[in-house]
Structure formats: C-alpha cells, structure tokens
Design an enzyme around this catalytic site. Structure first.
Site, short mmCIF file in Angstrom:
data_model
loop_
_atom_site.label_atom_id
_atom_site.label_comp_id
_atom_site.label_asym_id
_atom_site.label_seq_id
_atom_site.Cartn_x
_atom_site.Cartn_y
_atom_site.Cartn_z
N GLY A 1 0.84 -1.19 0.00
CA GLY A 1 0.00 0.00 0.00
C GLY A 1 0.87 1.23 0.00
CE LYS A 2 -2.33 6.87 -1.21
NZ LYS A 2 -3.66 6.26 -0.96
NE ARG A 3 1.15 1.42 6.67
CZ ARG A 3 0.96 0.60 7.68
NH1 ARG A 3 1.39 0.92 8.88
NH2 ARG A 3 0.35 -0.56 7.51
#
Ligand code: GLU
Length: 538
Positions: A275-277
C-alpha cells in the site's frame, strides 16, 4: 462495433460463443484508469497472459472506467504502455482490436441498462429512491447500535403506489439494487481455495446501476464477463466478498457462472498488504529503476508459483508452459526487493554486451524523457536500501557519454556485468569508465594510498607514467608495478591501490587492469596526469 444493439438478444447475438480449442482459457484484466498502473495490475496481467498463452486461449484487456469521479486523464495510455513494456500484450482490448468490444465499459452503457431493466421487470432488482441523507442517517444509526451497516431494503418492499409516489418526489433518477435472497447459502468453488460460502441473510442488496446511469463494478463486470465469454475470472482476493452478489446476478439472468480464481494479495517486505506505506508500487517505478521486463515477470511468477525444478531464474515460457491456475500460491506473496535484485542480476549478466547496450540506451532515453529535474535510484548498501536523487543533467551527461561510442560502451558492459542488478546500476557504477565523466580523486585520498605521503605518491606516479604505453598488456602493467614497489621497498598493493585511485577516483572498483584495458592507455595517462596535478596542489 458498428451499431449498438437495442435488446439483450441482439447483444447475445453480437457476441457468439467463441470457437476455441478445448481447454482454452478466455481471461481478462479489468484495470480502472484511476492513476499510475500498479504492480498488482502487472501481477494480474502476467498470470492472465500466461494462462491464455498456455491454453491457446485469449487474453482480454477491459478498461473499467465506470467510476467517473476517479478517472485520471492519460491513465489508459499508461496501462497500455505498461503492458507493452511487460511484453504481455492483450489479444483484445483498446488499441488491440477484437470482436467482443467495446473494451471500454463506459462505451457499453446500453447493455448494462438493458440488463438492469430486465431484472427490474422480472422483480429481481428494484429502483431505490432513498436519498444520500437517508442512507447516511441509516448507516449512522446502525453503527451506533453496534449493527453492521447495510441497506434496510426500504424500497424493495414498496407497493406500486408507493413506488410511483417516490418516483414523483425524487429529485434524481433512482439507483437500481439487486434483490438478494433472504435466506440460504451462496457458495462457489474457487480454483485455489476450498469451497467458499456466504449466508444470504448477511448480504446487502447491492447497487447495480447508479443514479448517473453508470453501472457499479458488480453489474459491469458480470455483464461484460458474460458477453466477452470469459471462462475464468482471475482477480484479487479483495473481490471474494463480491462473489456472492455476482453469483446471484448470474443466476437471475440465467447465465453460466465463469470459474473464479481469487489471487492472493501481494505483501511488502514487512508482510503488510502492499500500500501507500510500502513506497512507490507502480509498474513505472520498477521500469524507472531499470529492471528488465523479463526479470520483472520472472520475479512475479517466482513469488506466486513454484517452478517444478525449484528454480528462481527461468524464462517466462516455462511459466506459460507449466503453470496451471490451480497451482497459484494462496498465501501472500512477498515483493522482496533482494529476490528481485537477484533475479534481475541473473537476467542482466546473461544478456550479452550488445543487447545490454541497446536495453540501457533505450532505458536512458525513457527515463530522461519522463524526468523533469531529478530522478531517484535505489542504492543498496550494507546498511540498507535508500533512494538517492540524481539531477537530470547528470543522467543526461551519462547518456551522452554512453551512446557516443557503442563499441566502447559494449567493452564497459562486458566487464563484470554481474555488478549490475538493474540498469540504473550501470549509470551509477560505470561512470568511472568515461573520460568526460571522470573526476579525479582528491589529494588526501591519493596521498592516503601512499601512507599519507603525498611526495611519495607523486614520485610513484611520475615513475609509472612514462612506462604505461599503448602496446602494453596486463602482465606488463603488473610487472611495472611490482618493479616500482620493489625499488621503493613497498608492498605491491600500495602501488596498485595508488594507481587504482588515480585512475578511477575510487577505492573500490572492478579489477584495475581490466579498467585500464577498457579505457585505453591515453586515458590512463591523462588520469594519472590529473592525479599528479591534484597531489601537487598544496
Ligand atoms: N477494476 C477492478 C480492479 O482493478 C477489476 C477487478 C476484476 O478483475 O474483476 O481491481
């Protein structure tokens, strides 16, 4: 399509069953053009393409653009470009032709509306006039009462009069909802999982057609998978919960349910869902780092499947030939950068200097064309992996030097290609070979090699310089170095490290004599001259 059909029978006639060999898989990916193509799309494409090729089937690309608010201009072109780069071109899709189009969902609105109308006419779906305010209040009330939020089927139970009244009052066209069964179980067999069942009573009545006339995912994917004659729906695990809705919809329409395969979610090195992380997980990111598409495909197939011979590195053809959907791993495959580097390194080292030159030149042009000011490359050190920015000008200078002489650059690339894990490593580690990019080591670094004695360093380099001639070979250079060391009662390593730093500007490099051979005696002498200049500065 020449003319839009106006009845469902005409749609059926437009898309006759496909004439394909037994066992042929008709598969599709249905990415939404909502941003940069994601590694998950690459994963789906690599698996679907493999299944289609391996079964003499068809790989369809369908653009799922029915969520109008999330559309990003240029995203379709980026999807096409990514599939092209990955070398998994669709057999049918936008820009690729095919008899089952349009392959853009927003161009098939008529079919979705006809299906929704038919379901409503048969009482299997119903118009819902509830306002967003009512739905929000309902949801908040359910959450406050600790209940799972879902539609209370208010409009499902309206009498014809109530319905007419609601229609007269409504300020916007109604949505159409599917009437899910009240009880019983809805189940299906997933190709890689045990039988999956859902209790009908827990299902919401999903929206099929939105107020803006566009279908939801549930309606669009079911109708299109049917008309495109998809045999196996391969899609991410996050869609398992949609499956019961689709199964009810297929049954309501009297259509055959395709086989289903829900792929596991990719995870990052910390085993979190990507994901974004997890950093940049776009396909373009991997391309910009200089991973070769064949290495990237190898990597993706390697983390979701086990080669029968347990290999890490193999051609995509092996996957195409040997993979069966059922053999896909169920547990979250990890996008492990170290494994990607290992696989990528193997592909690069076996490529050969001439193809590697071409691929690098192409990659440089691609990166430069899409870089505005600076570009970040992954640098791997013992301490970890960091992204280091490089100015566009620096990359441009490298590209100019690299392409100025193909023969010279092929010589550079044939020296220890295993040093390169991705093409950006060539930019980072091969700069030292190019005369126009070379910058001499500082005085202290040079002096350090001669026990901190700058005068000794000068003396050694002055003595070496006239002896290094064009006709020499590695043995001769070695002899000269040994002779120098002996006369000065030094370890030979001192002389060779000094030469290395003088000639490359660096302490750690590929073998010194190989570098000397590649760059040529004139350049060796020029660099020693520069080092002498630096040493003489006080
Ligand atoms: N648009 C959906 C996605 O990109 C498609 C899912 C499917 O393959 O059905 O995830």
């Amino acid at each position: 399509m020449t003319q839009t059909p106006h009845t469902l029978n005409e749609w059926e006639a437009l898309y006759p069953p496909r004439q394909l060999p037994a066992g042929a898989e008709v598969v599709r990916i249905a990415p939404s053009p909502t941003g940069k193509p994601h590694i998950g799309t690459a994963f789906q494409a690599i698996v679907n393409y493999g299944m289609a090729r391996g079964s003499n089937g068809v790989f369809v690309l369908r653009i799922e653009d029915t969520d109008r608010k999330r559309l990003v201009p240029g995203a379709v072109e980026e999807i096409l470009d990514s599939l092209n780069w990955l070398q998994v071109p669709p057999d049918e899709g936008p820009g690729h032709g095919g008899d089952y189009g349009s392959y853009i969902e927003s161009e098939r609105l008529e079919s979705f509306k006809l299906v929704a109308d038919r379901l409503v006419a048969e009482g299997k779906a119903y118009p819902c006039y509830c306002t967003p305010e009512r739905l929000t209040a309902l949801r908040e009330g359910q959450l406050a009462a600790g209940e799972p939020p879902r539609y209370d089927r208010h409009c499902r139970n309206l009498s014809p009069d109530q319905r007419a009244a609601a229609a007269a009052q409504a300020s916007a066209p109604p949505v159409v909802r599917l009437a899910m069964p009240d009880s019983g179980m809805i189940g299906f067999d997933d190709l890689i999982r045990d039988h999956i069942e859902f209790s009908a009573a827990e299902q919401d009545d999903p929206v099929l057609l939105k107020s803006d006339g566009y279908p939801t995912y549930h309606l669009a994917s079911t109708v299109d998978d049917h008309f495109m004659r998809i045999t196996t729906v391969v899609r991410g695990e996050e869609w398992i919960s949609s499956a019961p809705k689709h199964i009810v919809l297929y049954a309501a329409l009297g259509w055959e349910v395709p086989r289903m395969l829900h792929t596991p979610l990719l995870r990052d090195a910390s085993r979190r869902k990507l994901g974004k992380r997890s950093g940049d997980t776009s396909i373009g990111y991997y391309r910009a780092q200089g991973y070769l598409p064949e290495a990237f495909r190898n990597f993706i197939t390697r983390i979701i499947w086990t080669h029968p011979e347990g290999k890490d590195v193999y051609p995509y053809d092996d996957f195409i030939r040997l993979f069966k959907g059922e053999a896909l791993t169920k547990s979250g495959p990890v996008v492990d950068p170290a494994l990607l580097d290992h696989i990528s390194c193997e592909h690069i080292r076996h490529l050969g200097a001439a193809p590697l030159y071409e691929r690098t030149a192409e990659w440089l042009a691609w990166v430069l064309a899409r870089t505005e000011e600076s570009v970040e490359f992954e640098v791997v050190e013992k301490s970890g992996r960091t992204l280091t920015p490089f100015a566009k000008g620096e990359l441009q200078r490298f590209a100019d030097a690299f392409t100025a002489s193909r023969e010279f650059s092929e010589g550079v690339l044939s020296l220890e290609p295993e040093r390169y894990k991705k093409l950006s490593d060539i930019f980072m580690h091969a700069r030292l070979f190019y005369a126009t990019l070379f910058s001499p080591a500082e005085r202290d670094l040079l002096a350090k090699q001669a026990k901190g004695d700058a005068a000794l360093a000068v003396a050694l380099l002055e003595e070496y310089l006239p002896l290094h001639d064009q006709s020499g070979d590695e043995q001769q250079w070695q002899r000269i170095g040994y002779g120098l060391a002996e006369r000065r009662e030094l370890k030979p390593g001192v002389v060779f490290m000094l030469l290395r730093v003088a000639i490359t500007g660096l302490e750690r490099t590929p073998p010194l004599f190989s570098i000397m051979r590649v760059i040529g005696a004139d350049e060796v002498r020029r660099r020693i001259g520069l080092a002498l200049g630096a040493l003489r500065e006080s």
